[in-house]
Structure formats: C-alpha cells, structure tokens
Design a protein around this motif. Sequence first.
Motif, PDB file in Angstrom:
ATOM      1  N   VAL A   1       0.841  -1.198   0.000  1.00  0.00           N
ATOM      2  CA  VAL A   1       0.000   0.000   0.000  1.00  0.00           C
ATOM      3  C   VAL A   1       0.878   1.251   0.000  1.00  0.00           C
ATOM      4  O   VAL A   1       1.724   1.423   0.872  1.00  0.00           O
ATOM      5  CB  VAL A   1      -0.953  -0.011   1.212  1.00  0.00           C
ATOM      6  N   VAL A   2       0.685   2.101  -1.021  1.00  0.00           N
ATOM      7  CA  VAL A   2       1.547   3.280  -1.184  1.00  0.00           C
ATOM      8  C   VAL A   2       0.710   4.548  -1.396  1.00  0.00           C
ATOM      9  O   VAL A   2      -0.483   4.471  -1.691  1.00  0.00           O
ATOM     10  CB  VAL A   2       2.516   3.098  -2.388  1.00  0.00           C
ATOM     11  N   GLY A   3       1.369   5.679  -1.251  1.00  0.00           N
ATOM     12  CA  GLY A   3       0.682   6.943  -1.509  1.00  0.00           C
ATOM     13  C   GLY A   3       1.365   8.095  -0.788  1.00  0.00           C
ATOM     14  O   GLY A   3       2.288   7.867   0.005  1.00  0.00           O
ATOM     15  N   VAL A   4       0.898   9.301  -1.046  1.00  0.00           N
ATOM     16  CA  VAL A   4       1.497  10.459  -0.387  1.00  0.00           C
ATOM     17  C   VAL A   4       1.025  10.533   1.075  1.00  0.00           C
ATOM     18  O   VAL A   4       0.169   9.751   1.498  1.00  0.00           O
ATOM     19  CB  VAL A   4       1.227  11.788  -1.138  1.00  0.00           C
ATOM     20  N   ASN A   5       1.588  11.460   1.823  1.00  0.00           N
ATOM     21  CA  ASN A   5       1.312  11.550   3.252  1.00  0.00           C
ATOM     22  C   ASN A   5      -0.160  11.788   3.558  1.00  0.00           C
ATOM     23  O   ASN A   5      -0.799  12.646   2.947  1.00  0.00           O
ATOM     24  CB  ASN A   5       2.091  12.716   3.861  1.00  0.00           C
ATOM     25  N   GLY A   6      -0.661  11.013   4.492  1.00  0.00           N
ATOM     26  CA  GLY A   6      -1.982  11.294   5.047  1.00  0.00           C
ATOM     27  C   GLY A   6      -3.169  10.950   4.166  1.00  0.00           C
ATOM     28  O   GLY A   6      -4.294  11.350   4.466  1.00  0.00           O
ATOM     29  N   THR A   7      -2.967  10.207   3.105  1.00  0.00           N
ATOM     30  CA  THR A   7      -4.095   9.939   2.205  1.00  0.00           C
ATOM     31  C   THR A   7      -5.077   8.913   2.776  1.00  0.00           C
ATOM     32  O   THR A   7      -6.224   8.845   2.334  1.00  0.00           O
ATOM     33  CB  THR A   7      -3.621   9.429   0.826  1.00  0.00           C
ATOM     34  N   GLY A   8      -4.600   8.099   3.730  1.00  0.00           N
ATOM     35  CA  GLY A   8      -5.492   7.081   4.307  1.00  0.00           C
ATOM     36  C   GLY A   8      -4.951   5.661   4.155  1.00  0.00           C
ATOM     37  O   GLY A   8      -5.703   4.697   4.240  1.00  0.00           O
ATOM     38  N   LYS A   9      -3.652   5.537   3.938  1.00  0.00           N
ATOM     39  CA  LYS A   9      -3.047   4.212   3.697  1.00  0.00           C
ATOM     40  C   LYS A   9      -3.257   3.254   4.867  1.00  0.00           C
ATOM     41  O   LYS A   9      -3.732   2.133   4.693  1.00  0.00           O
ATOM     42  CB  LYS A   9      -1.528   4.347   3.454  1.00  0.00           C
ATOM     43  N   THR A  10      -2.889   3.691   6.059  1.00  0.00           N
ATOM     44  CA  THR A  10      -2.926   2.789   7.215  1.00  0.00           C
ATOM     45  C   THR A  10      -4.366   2.389   7.536  1.00  0.00           C
ATOM     46  O   THR A  10      -4.655   1.224   7.820  1.00  0.00           O
ATOM     47  CB  THR A  10      -2.246   3.470   8.423  1.00  0.00           C
ATOM     48  N   THR A  11      -5.277   3.343   7.451  1.00  0.00           N
ATOM     49  CA  THR A  11      -6.690   3.036   7.687  1.00  0.00           C
ATOM     50  C   THR A  11      -7.205   2.053   6.632  1.00  0.00           C
ATOM     51  O   THR A  11      -7.970   1.146   6.941  1.00  0.00           O
ATOM     52  CB  THR A  11      -7.521   4.347   7.648  1.00  0.00           C
TER      53      THR A  11
ATOM     54  N   SER B   1      -2.989  14.661  -9.788  1.00  0.00           N
ATOM     55  CA  SER B   1      -1.655  14.899 -10.341  1.00  0.00           C
ATOM     56  C   SER B   1      -0.603  14.133  -9.531  1.00  0.00           C
ATOM     57  O   SER B   1       0.347  13.593 -10.088  1.00  0.00           O
ATOM     58  CB  SER B   1      -1.361  16.392 -10.437  1.00  0.00           C
ATOM     59  N   GLN B   2      -0.815  14.014  -8.226  1.00  0.00           N
ATOM     60  CA  GLN B   2       0.102  13.184  -7.431  1.00  0.00           C
ATOM     61  C   GLN B   2       0.052  11.749  -7.914  1.00  0.00           C
ATOM     62  O   GLN B   2       1.079  11.083  -8.062  1.00  0.00           O
ATOM     63  CB  GLN B   2      -0.315  13.210  -5.956  1.00  0.00           C
ATOM     64  N   ALA B   3      -1.144  11.273  -8.175  1.00  0.00           N
ATOM     65  CA  ALA B   3      -1.313   9.889  -8.609  1.00  0.00           C
ATOM     66  C   ALA B   3      -0.619   9.652  -9.942  1.00  0.00           C
ATOM     67  O   ALA B   3       0.015   8.619 -10.159  1.00  0.00           O
ATOM     68  CB  ALA B   3      -2.791   9.550  -8.726  1.00  0.00           C
ATOM     69  N   ARG B   4      -0.721  10.629 -10.818  1.00  0.00           N
ATOM     70  CA  ARG B   4      -0.106  10.503 -12.133  1.00  0.00           C
ATOM     71  C   ARG B   4       1.408  10.331 -11.995  1.00  0.00           C
ATOM     72  O   ARG B   4       2.017   9.441 -12.575  1.00  0.00           O
ATOM     73  CB  ARG B   4      -0.429  11.744 -12.967  1.00  0.00           C
ATOM     74  N   HIS B   5       1.996  11.196 -11.157  1.00  0.00           N
ATOM     75  CA  HIS B   5       3.448  11.118 -10.964  1.00  0.00           C
ATOM     76  C   HIS B   5       3.849   9.818 -10.271  1.00  0.00           C
ATOM     77  O   HIS B   5       4.851   9.201 -10.601  1.00  0.00           O
ATOM     78  CB  HIS B   5       3.935  12.317 -10.148  1.00  0.00           C
ATOM     79  N   PHE B   6       3.042   9.423  -9.326  1.00  0.00           N
ATOM     80  CA  PHE B   6       3.327   8.202  -8.582  1.00  0.00           C
ATOM     81  C   PHE B   6       3.341   6.996  -9.515  1.00  0.00           C
ATOM     82  O   PHE B   6       4.220   6.144  -9.455  1.00  0.00           O
ATOM     83  CB  PHE B   6       2.244   7.995  -7.518  1.00  0.00           C
ATOM     84  N   SER B   7       2.370   6.957 -10.399  1.00  0.00           N
ATOM     85  CA  SER B   7       2.260   5.830 -11.331  1.00  0.00           C
ATOM     86  C   SER B   7       3.461   5.763 -12.266  1.00  0.00           C
ATOM     87  O   SER B   7       3.812   4.703 -12.766  1.00  0.00           O
ATOM     88  CB  SER B   7       1.011   5.942 -12.185  1.00  0.00           C
ATOM     89  N   GLU B   8       4.052   6.933 -12.524  1.00  0.00           N
ATOM     90  CA  GLU B   8       5.226   6.928 -13.397  1.00  0.00           C
ATOM     91  C   GLU B   8       6.429   6.315 -12.686  1.00  0.00           C
ATOM     92  O   GLU B   8       7.296   5.720 -13.306  1.00  0.00           O
ATOM     93  CB  GLU B   8       5.554   8.362 -13.850  1.00  0.00           C
TER      94      GLU B   8
END
Length: 323
Positions: A119-129, A250-257
Amino acid sequence: MIFSKLFRRQAEPDPQIEAGLKKARRGIFQDIVALFEGTEITEDLYEDLEALLIQADLGVETTVELLENLRERIRNEDIRQPADAREALRTEMIALLHNATKNRKIKVYQRGVPFVTLVVGVNGTGKTTTIAKLARHHQKQGRCVMVVAGDTFRAAAIDQLSVWGERLDVPVIAHQPGSDPGAVVFDGMQAAHNRNIDILLVDTAGRLHTKHNLMEELKKIRRVMQRHVEAAPQEVLLVIDATTGQNGLSQARHFSEAVEITDIAIAKLDGTAKGGIAFAIARELGTPISYIGTGEKFDDLAEFTPETYVDGLFFGDEDEQEA
Ligand SMILES: Nc1nc2c(ncn2[C@@H]2O[C@H](COP(=O)(O)OP(=O)(O)OP(=O)(O)O)[C@@H](O)[C@H]2O)c(=O)[nH]1
Ligand SMILES: [Mg+2]
C-alpha cells in the motif's frame, strides 16, 4: 426530488457506497439532476452541466470528453426529453469508469502462497486506515491475514497499526522506529510463509514522488518480497485522498510513473461533495479503481464498480423512502 423516482438503478444498491456518496449526491449532483428538470435540452443545459462537472472534480478534459460523448449519444438516439438525456449522461459516466475497471486483473488467491498487497501513496491519504479496512474485508471472506508495519518512519505509525491489529485480531509484524523497511518486510514475508497466511498487507510511509530515495525504497521492498514469492507484490495499491481533488490526481499521475501501480483506492469519499475525482482518475490513469473508503471505521470500505458508483451519485436510500 420528484425526478429521482424516475431513476433506474443500474445495479443492486450498495448501501455502503450510497452512504459514502451522500455529500456528493446532495451537493453538486443534486444540482446536476435539477438541470434536467426542464422541458427542453438547450445549449444552456450543456453549459451549466459543464460548469457543474468541473466543479465536481472531473477536471476540464474529462468533462469535455464526457460532454462530447453525451451530445453524440443524444444525437444518435434522437433523445428529446431532458429526463432521457439525464439517463444518457449516467450511461456515459458508467462507460467512462469502465475504461479503467476493464484493466483490472482477476485476483488469484492461492492456498500456501501469500497474496501480498503493498500500500503506497502520499502523506496522510489514508493508507494505514485502508490496510485495516482491507484486513477486515479479507477476514470476512475467510482469509487469514497478516500486516507488516513497513512505515518505520514514525513510532506513531507503528502504534496506529498495532491498535488496528488488536481490534481486528490480526498479527502485526513490526520493528523499531527508524529501522530499515526492507528488513521488516523480509520478516513479514517469512512469517507469512511459516504461518500459512493468505493475505499479507504491507503499510508504507507516506512519500512524495519527487523524493528519489523514498521511491527507490519502494523498489527495494519489492525486491525483498520477490525473493520469497516471485509474483509478489500481487497488488500495489495507491491510496488517493478524494478531498484533495485534482491535486490528488496529479500526485497519482506522478506516482504511477515512478512505481508500478495495479489498483487504486479512493479514500475519504464521505468527506467531500466532489465525487467526480473517480472519473478523472479512470480517464487519465486508466488504472483500475478497486476500492473506495467511506469513513474512518474498519467496515467503511466498499468494492468499486462503475454501476454502483454512478447510482450512488444520483440515488440514495432517502429516495427509496420517498418512492
Ligand atoms: N472520513 C474519512 N476519513 C478517513 C478515511 N480514511 C482515512 N481517514 C482519516 O484520515 C486520516 C489519515 O489516515 P491514515 O490512514 O493515517 O493515512 P496515512 O496515509 O496512513 O498517513 P501517513 O502514514 O501519515 O502517510 C486519519 O484521521 C483517518 O481516520 C475515510 O475513508 N474517510
Ligand atoms: Mg500511515
């Protein structure tokens, strides 16, 4: 809302999704429905619809494409009544979401081989939950779940996961704060094997795609997993915060790259009136949206389908009571 009675649901109602989309339904989408209450399909209707869809977070490009498709359908099917045009809009919205879900791979859960979700993502998006929610989701399917505290960055992150683990009665593999995430993932993989675990959920620290070292760390975690299970991680889940709107996109787009993402979870849909982000994600990333988060509790997760999602934007149990 007299008009709501004329809606036809496209799928079996999903109460979770309908509850989660309540703000969106009672906000911008209610205004969208109102546009179709006139007697004619006018140019003003299209213009107002465009403005509202952009406001709902679909983004300009997705909105323009959706409207082009809608106009074409209205022309081809010789639609004259606004209520029929509204149904045509819903059909096009579902088609747009199918663009992404058609790429979804069937999940294969094999006895004896841990199915690993990173599980990945930027800070505070809800990963742990979302990890807690996924643990619950798999438990309900009778699968044996284990969690790895791969966010070793903050002590609080490890504690947070341990609390969820206790509540759900799920073992949590954790190391000391500040330790190497690769090492805890290694232990997690080994423990999953030894204990015959079906599902291994791996939490990671929030990170920005611009932080090169942190992105390299994800690649290292992946290599560690593959030493144990060649196909791991079978799922790389990017968690997006719905309340951040186009910024989240836009964060998701960069992350996917930077890392290979197999699935997307949109969290915090209950907290925003702008359910349109799913359409922008579907169109721009093409990555399947698999889950949506509709609250802070471990039961607040729904499996995403285009039909239930679009139904939820237009139709809720408040309408059921009226009907
Ligand atoms: N309303 C609502 N709140 C949510 C949802 N998912 C997560 N949250 C809340 O969002 C906040 C952050 O959630 P976390 O799960 O800690 O997010 P994270 O991505 O793990 O954060 P970091 O580890 O700091 O990067 C918490 O207060 C959660 O309760 C959701 O679907 N709906
Ligand atoms: Mg976290």
